[in-house]
Design an enzyme around this catalytic site. Structure first.
Site, PDB file in Angstrom:
ATOM      1  N   LYS A 210       0.833  -1.216   0.000  1.00 37.10           N
ATOM      2  CA  LYS A 210       0.000   0.000   0.000  1.00 37.10           C
ATOM      3  C   LYS A 210       0.861   1.258   0.000  1.00 37.10           C
ATOM      4  O   LYS A 210       0.647   2.188  -0.781  1.00 37.10           O
ATOM      5  CB  LYS A 210      -0.916  -0.038   1.218  1.00 37.10           C
ATOM      6  CG  LYS A 210      -1.740   1.205   1.435  1.00 37.10           C
ATOM      7  CD  LYS A 210      -2.759   1.416   0.333  1.00 37.10           C
ATOM      8  CE  LYS A 210      -3.296   2.820   0.357  1.00 37.10           C
ATOM      9  NZ  LYS A 210      -4.261   3.091  -0.691  1.00 37.10           N
ATOM     10  N   CYS A 266      -4.318  10.877   1.740  1.00 35.61           N
ATOM     11  CA  CYS A 266      -3.463   9.691   1.595  1.00 35.61           C
ATOM     12  C   CYS A 266      -2.027   9.982   1.183  1.00 35.61           C
ATOM     13  O   CYS A 266      -1.100   9.672   1.938  1.00 35.61           O
ATOM     14  CB  CYS A 266      -4.111   8.729   0.610  1.00 35.61           C
ATOM     15  SG  CYS A 266      -5.673   8.082   1.255  1.00 35.61           S
ATOM     16  N   ARG A 334      -8.927  17.533   3.222  1.00 35.36           N
ATOM     17  CA  ARG A 334      -7.687  17.205   3.925  1.00 35.36           C
ATOM     18  C   ARG A 334      -6.478  17.456   3.006  1.00 35.36           C
ATOM     19  O   ARG A 334      -6.439  16.968   1.892  1.00 35.36           O
ATOM     20  CB  ARG A 334      -7.716  15.746   4.416  1.00 35.36           C
ATOM     21  CG  ARG A 334      -8.721  15.555   5.558  1.00 35.36           C
ATOM     22  CD  ARG A 334      -8.813  14.131   6.027  1.00 35.36           C
ATOM     23  NE  ARG A 334      -9.552  13.271   5.118  1.00 35.36           N
ATOM     24  CZ  ARG A 334      -9.868  11.989   5.384  1.00 35.36           C
ATOM     25  NH1 ARG A 334      -9.504  11.448   6.528  1.00 35.36           N
ATOM     26  NH2 ARG A 334     -10.553  11.270   4.521  1.00 35.36           N
TER      27      ARG A 334
HETATM   28  N1  NAD Z   1      -9.813   8.157   2.039  1.00 34.04           N
HETATM   29  C1  NAD Z   1      -9.324   7.352   1.100  1.00 34.04           C
HETATM   30  O1  NAD Z   1      -9.469   7.596  -0.079  1.00 34.04           O
HETATM   31  C2  NAD Z   1      -8.552   6.118   1.491  1.00 34.04           C
HETATM   32  C3  NAD Z   1      -8.284   5.146   0.503  1.00 34.04           C
HETATM   33  C4  NAD Z   1      -7.560   3.994   0.861  1.00 34.04           C
HETATM   34  C5  NAD Z   1      -7.133   3.823   2.175  1.00 34.04           C
HETATM   35  N2  NAD Z   1      -7.414   4.774   3.106  1.00 34.04           N
HETATM   36  C6  NAD Z   1      -7.015   4.509   4.494  1.00 34.04           C
HETATM   37  O2  NAD Z   1      -8.176   4.015   5.184  1.00 34.04           O
HETATM   38  C7  NAD Z   1      -8.189   4.486   6.533  1.00 34.04           C
HETATM   39  C8  NAD Z   1      -9.474   5.258   6.800  1.00 34.04           C
HETATM   40  O3  NAD Z   1      -9.470   6.425   6.025  1.00 34.04           O
HETATM   41  P1  NAD Z   1     -10.797   7.306   5.812  1.00 34.04           P
HETATM   42  O4  NAD Z   1     -10.453   8.366   4.840  1.00 34.04           O
HETATM   43  O5  NAD Z   1     -11.944   6.407   5.549  1.00 34.04           O
HETATM   44  O6  NAD Z   1     -10.951   7.936   7.290  1.00 34.04           O
HETATM   45  P2  NAD Z   1     -12.174   8.774   7.861  1.00 34.04           P
HETATM   46  O7  NAD Z   1     -11.578   9.736   8.820  1.00 34.04           O
HETATM   47  O8  NAD Z   1     -13.033   9.261   6.764  1.00 34.04           O
HETATM   48  O9  NAD Z   1     -13.026   7.676   8.674  1.00 34.04           O
HETATM   49  C9  NAD Z   1     -12.601   7.046   9.826  1.00 34.04           C
HETATM   50  C10 NAD Z   1     -13.834   6.720  10.678  1.00 34.04           C
HETATM   51  O10 NAD Z   1     -13.443   5.889  11.753  1.00 34.04           O
HETATM   52  C11 NAD Z   1     -14.231   6.241  12.885  1.00 34.04           C
HETATM   53  N3  NAD Z   1     -13.601   5.726  14.112  1.00 34.04           N
HETATM   54  C12 NAD Z   1     -12.490   6.163  14.757  1.00 34.04           C
HETATM   55  N4  NAD Z   1     -12.252   5.419  15.857  1.00 34.04           N
HETATM   56  C13 NAD Z   1     -13.210   4.471  15.886  1.00 34.04           C
HETATM   57  C14 NAD Z   1     -13.498   3.392  16.769  1.00 34.04           C
HETATM   58  N5  NAD Z   1     -12.737   3.134  17.843  1.00 34.04           N
HETATM   59  N6  NAD Z   1     -14.570   2.624  16.511  1.00 34.04           N
HETATM   60  C15 NAD Z   1     -15.352   2.866  15.446  1.00 34.04           C
HETATM   61  N7  NAD Z   1     -15.123   3.875  14.562  1.00 34.04           N
HETATM   62  C16 NAD Z   1     -14.072   4.657  14.797  1.00 34.04           C
HETATM   63  C17 NAD Z   1     -14.316   7.752  12.803  1.00 34.04           C
HETATM   64  O11 NAD Z   1     -15.398   8.253  13.571  1.00 34.04           O
HETATM   65  C18 NAD Z   1     -14.511   7.947  11.283  1.00 34.04           C
HETATM   66  O12 NAD Z   1     -15.873   7.954  10.949  1.00 34.04           O
HETATM   67  C19 NAD Z   1      -6.903   5.294   6.690  1.00 34.04           C
HETATM   68  O13 NAD Z   1      -5.889   4.453   7.193  1.00 34.04           O
HETATM   69  C20 NAD Z   1      -6.572   5.722   5.279  1.00 34.04           C
HETATM   70  O14 NAD Z   1      -5.200   5.965   5.102  1.00 34.04           O
HETATM   71  C21 NAD Z   1      -8.126   5.899   2.799  1.00 34.04           C
HETATM   72  O1  UPG Z   2      -1.728  13.164 -12.518  1.00 31.82           O
HETATM   73  C1  UPG Z   2      -2.099  13.513 -11.390  1.00 31.82           C
HETATM   74  C2  UPG Z   2      -2.944  12.731 -10.577  1.00 31.82           C
HETATM   75  C3  UPG Z   2      -3.294  13.199  -9.312  1.00 31.82           C
HETATM   76  N1  UPG Z   2      -2.842  14.401  -8.881  1.00 31.82           N
HETATM   77  C4  UPG Z   2      -3.193  14.861  -7.517  1.00 31.82           C
HETATM   78  O2  UPG Z   2      -2.923  13.807  -6.596  1.00 31.82           O
HETATM   79  C5  UPG Z   2      -3.799  13.878  -5.491  1.00 31.82           C
HETATM   80  C6  UPG Z   2      -4.417  12.519  -5.213  1.00 31.82           C
HETATM   81  O3  UPG Z   2      -5.302  12.172  -6.251  1.00 31.82           O
HETATM   82  P1  UPG Z   2      -5.962  10.721  -6.383  1.00 31.82           P
HETATM   83  O4  UPG Z   2      -4.914   9.709  -6.274  1.00 31.82           O
HETATM   84  O5  UPG Z   2      -6.807  10.717  -7.579  1.00 31.82           O
HETATM   85  O6  UPG Z   2      -6.933  10.702  -5.106  1.00 31.82           O
HETATM   86  P2  UPG Z   2      -6.947   9.919  -3.712  1.00 31.82           P
HETATM   87  O7  UPG Z   2      -8.363   9.725  -3.373  1.00 31.82           O
HETATM   88  O8  UPG Z   2      -6.056  10.621  -2.745  1.00 31.82           O
HETATM   89  O9  UPG Z   2      -6.354   8.443  -4.013  1.00 31.82           O
HETATM   90  C7  UPG Z   2      -5.013   8.052  -3.698  1.00 31.82           C
HETATM   91  O10 UPG Z   2      -4.900   7.713  -2.341  1.00 31.82           O
HETATM   92  C8  UPG Z   2      -5.797   6.657  -1.919  1.00 31.82           C
HETATM   93  C9  UPG Z   2      -5.637   6.517  -0.428  1.00 31.82           C
HETATM   94  O11 UPG Z   2      -4.555   5.742  -0.059  1.00 31.82           O
HETATM   95  C10 UPG Z   2      -5.452   5.396  -2.688  1.00 31.82           C
HETATM   96  O12 UPG Z   2      -6.314   4.347  -2.262  1.00 31.82           O
HETATM   97  C11 UPG Z   2      -5.588   5.651  -4.181  1.00 31.82           C
HETATM   98  O13 UPG Z   2      -5.208   4.495  -4.910  1.00 31.82           O
HETATM   99  C12 UPG Z   2      -4.684   6.827  -4.552  1.00 31.82           C
HETATM  100  O14 UPG Z   2      -4.837   7.142  -5.932  1.00 31.82           O
HETATM  101  C13 UPG Z   2      -4.820  14.961  -5.835  1.00 31.82           C
HETATM  102  O15 UPG Z   2      -4.471  16.157  -5.146  1.00 31.82           O
HETATM  103  C14 UPG Z   2      -4.682  15.154  -7.335  1.00 31.82           C
HETATM  104  O16 UPG Z   2      -4.990  16.460  -7.762  1.00 31.82           O
HETATM  105  C15 UPG Z   2      -2.024  15.189  -9.672  1.00 31.82           C
HETATM  106  O17 UPG Z   2      -1.599  16.282  -9.275  1.00 31.82           O
HETATM  107  N2  UPG Z   2      -1.682  14.718 -10.908  1.00 31.82           N
END
Ligand code: NAD
Ligand code: UPG
Length: 445
Positions: A210, A266, A334
């Site tokens: 990851k 992320c 964020r």
């Molecule tokens: N946001 C993304 O696009 C994305 C994509 C892939 C992976 N991740 C990873 O997934 C994880 C979650 O990210 P997110 O963006 O969904 O976070 P988020 O902040 O949107 O959600 C987290 C949730 O967990 C809840 N929470 C916290 N402590 C808790 C507990 N003890 N019991 C039950 N619920 C609890 C919070 O209230 C919140 O609703 C992170 O590690 C992040 O790096 C995020």
């Molecule tokens: O060519 C590009 C592509 C993206 N971005 C920027 O990169 C950031 C992240 O974009 P994107 O990756 O599309 O969004 P996220 O939702 O943050 O997704 C990333 O982060 C997630 C959380 O870990 C992962 O699960 C995904 O695979 C990974 O793409 C943003 O600010 C975009 O504007 C650029 O500047 N140029």
């Protein structure tokens, strides 16, 4: 199958809903009572295209439930996902307190064999810590329930989360027993039937995959931002260069768009965390340190262009911003580059009026009334001295330039996402700046 997903944010809610969509019985749990109350009323805590309809449909079918009660939800579950936040601690390392608190809770309440899966992004070694927390809680209860831990990092992108989840390029699962492999294969069977590959590996490799994926993508972006800045100095056009290199299949066309730096929840935190993990283990991630440093600088590039254009005299200027979220189709603020740009504009004495199709409410939590929130993109332009394109929402792509000309005090556009055609804007009488393309405006002395 019956599963629990703990944490109902961007990842947990999408994960739970998508598993319900393929027929699995899901309970999504959150510690935040208000979030769960709202979900019971059909109000989602996040904006994600298509998610609201999917949640409603699965709740109506009885496959998707919401609760704050971990003890009830966890009983008899085949799989429990931990999908809570792992924000950066002060030193940049991933803060595992939420993950470990959930692990403890699971150990306190589990009643039969299950696989406890970390979906959150966590450093190598976390699944072992999760296992230890659960064992400790079970020992306190005097119970000896068998369980497995697994790592199943999530790769969804905000704004495209449902598609990414339902049609993944790959599903990565770290396991340490055949039994856990069987359970996870059964869980993901609907996806495998659709031809999406599952890659089983050991748990540390899954955890590392990851961070490596996000760091590689962030590296591509910072590399392209560096190239863009150099193109501008040398009189090359980064759009041409991007197309030129992207057509080489070894490089590929994705994630090579220059801009105003990567943001979101992320890339910034995961790059930091990987640098920190390496440091703690006596290794220096030199490339990633440069990736981070280029990204920090890139967030100022648009402001610097504005400042240069106005000869450093920014006090009293009215600046319009189109877009606030870190990328289109999300309300997530964020680490949004808009926050850095706004801070600089305000510090220089400008007033800022912004419009974003969905992120204004979320932005208000951080920015309060330090800026004005416009009712639409044209409202933001009234008497503006300049327009900054910060987020490339589709609706900003083909605007009515003649209406814009009439509304703006000065016809200056600073495009942080390269969405317009420089030649067309010049013909329409706009001064146009973008990223990585030399403009032939006369610089002030
Ligand atoms: N946001 C993304 O696009 C994305 C994509 C892939 C992976 N991740 C990873 O997934 C994880 C979650 O990210 P997110 O963006 O969904 O976070 P988020 O902040 O949107 O959600 C987290 C949730 O967990 C809840 N929470 C916290 N402590 C808790 C507990 N003890 N019991 C039950 N619920 C609890 C919070 O209230 C919140 O609703 C992170 O590690 C992040 O790096 C995020
Ligand atoms: O060519 C590009 C592509 C993206 N971005 C920027 O990169 C950031 C992240 O974009 P994107 O990756 O599309 O969004 P996220 O939702 O943050 O997704 C990333 O982060 C997630 C959380 O870990 C992962 O699960 C995904 O695979 C990974 O793409 C943003 O600010 C975009 O504007 C650029 O500047 N140029």
């Amino acid at each position: 199958m019956k599963i629990a997903v703990v944490g109902t944010g961007y990842v947990g809610l999408v994960t739970g809903t998508c598993f319900a969509e393929v027929g699995i019985e899901v309970t999504c749990i959150d510690i935040d009572q208000k979030k769960i109350d709202n979900l019971h009323k059909g109000i989602l805590p996040i904006y994600e295209p298509g998610l609201e309809e999917m949640v409603t449909r699965n709740v109506e079918k009885g496959r998707l439930q919401f609760s704050t009660n971990l003890s009830e939800a966890i009983k008899g579950c085949d799989v429990a996902f931990i999908a809570v936040g792992t924000p950066p601690g002060e030193d940049g390392s991933a803060d595992l307190k939420y993950v470990l608190a959930v692990a403890r809770g699971i150990g306190e309440h589990m009643s039969s064999y299950g696989v406890i899966v970390t979906k959150s992004t966590v450093p190598v070694g976390t699944a072992a810590k999760v296992r230890a927390e659960i064992e400790k809680a079970l020992a306190k209860r005097g119970e000896d329930i068998e369980f497995d831990v697994a790592s199943n990092p999530e790769f969804l992108k905000e704004g495209a989360a449902i598609d990414d989840f339902l049609k993944p390029d790959r599903i990565v699962v770290g396991i340490s027993s055949e039994r856990a492999e069987d359970v996870m294969t059964k869980l993901y069977k609907p996806f495998l039937l659709n031809g999406h590959p599952i890659i089983f590996m050991d748990i540390p490799s899954a955890e590392m995959t990851k961070y490596a994926a996000n760091s590689m993508l962030a590296t591509k972006i910072s590399f392209m931002n560096d190239i863009a800045n150099l193109c501008e100095i040398m009189g090359a056009d980064v759009n041409m260069v991007r197309r030129g290199i992207g057509s080489d299949a070894r490089i590929g066309t994705k994630f090579i768009y220059p801009g105003i730096g990567y943001g979101g929840s992320c890339f910034p935190k995961d790059v930091k965390a990987l640098i920190k993990t390496a440091q703690e283990n006596g290794y220096d991630m030199q490339v990633l340190r440069a990736v981070e440093s280029v990204n920090e600088d890139q967030k100022s590039v648009l402001f610097d262009k504005v400042s240069k254009h106005f000869g450093g005299q920014l006090k009293g200027l009215k600046i319009a911003l189109w877009g606030l979220s870190f990328k289109p189709k999300t309300d997530d603020m964020r680490e949004a580059p808009s926050l850095v740009i706004i801070e600089k504009l305000l510090a220089a004495g400008c007033t800022v009026t912004a419009y974003d199709p969905v992120a204004m409410k979320e932005a208000e939590h951080t920015l309060g009334n330090s800026i004005t929130y416009a009712k639409d993109e044209f409202d933001a332009l009234i008497d503006a001295d300049a327009l900054l394109i910060v987020t490339e929402w589709p609706e900003f792509r083909v605007p009515n330039f003649s209406v814009m000309s009439r509304l703006m005090k000065q016809k200056a556009i600073f495009d942080g996402r390269n969405i317009y055609d420089a030649k067309e804007l010049k013909e329409l009488g706009f001064v146009y700046y973008c990223i990585g393309i030399k403009t032939d405006h006369k610089e002030p002395a």
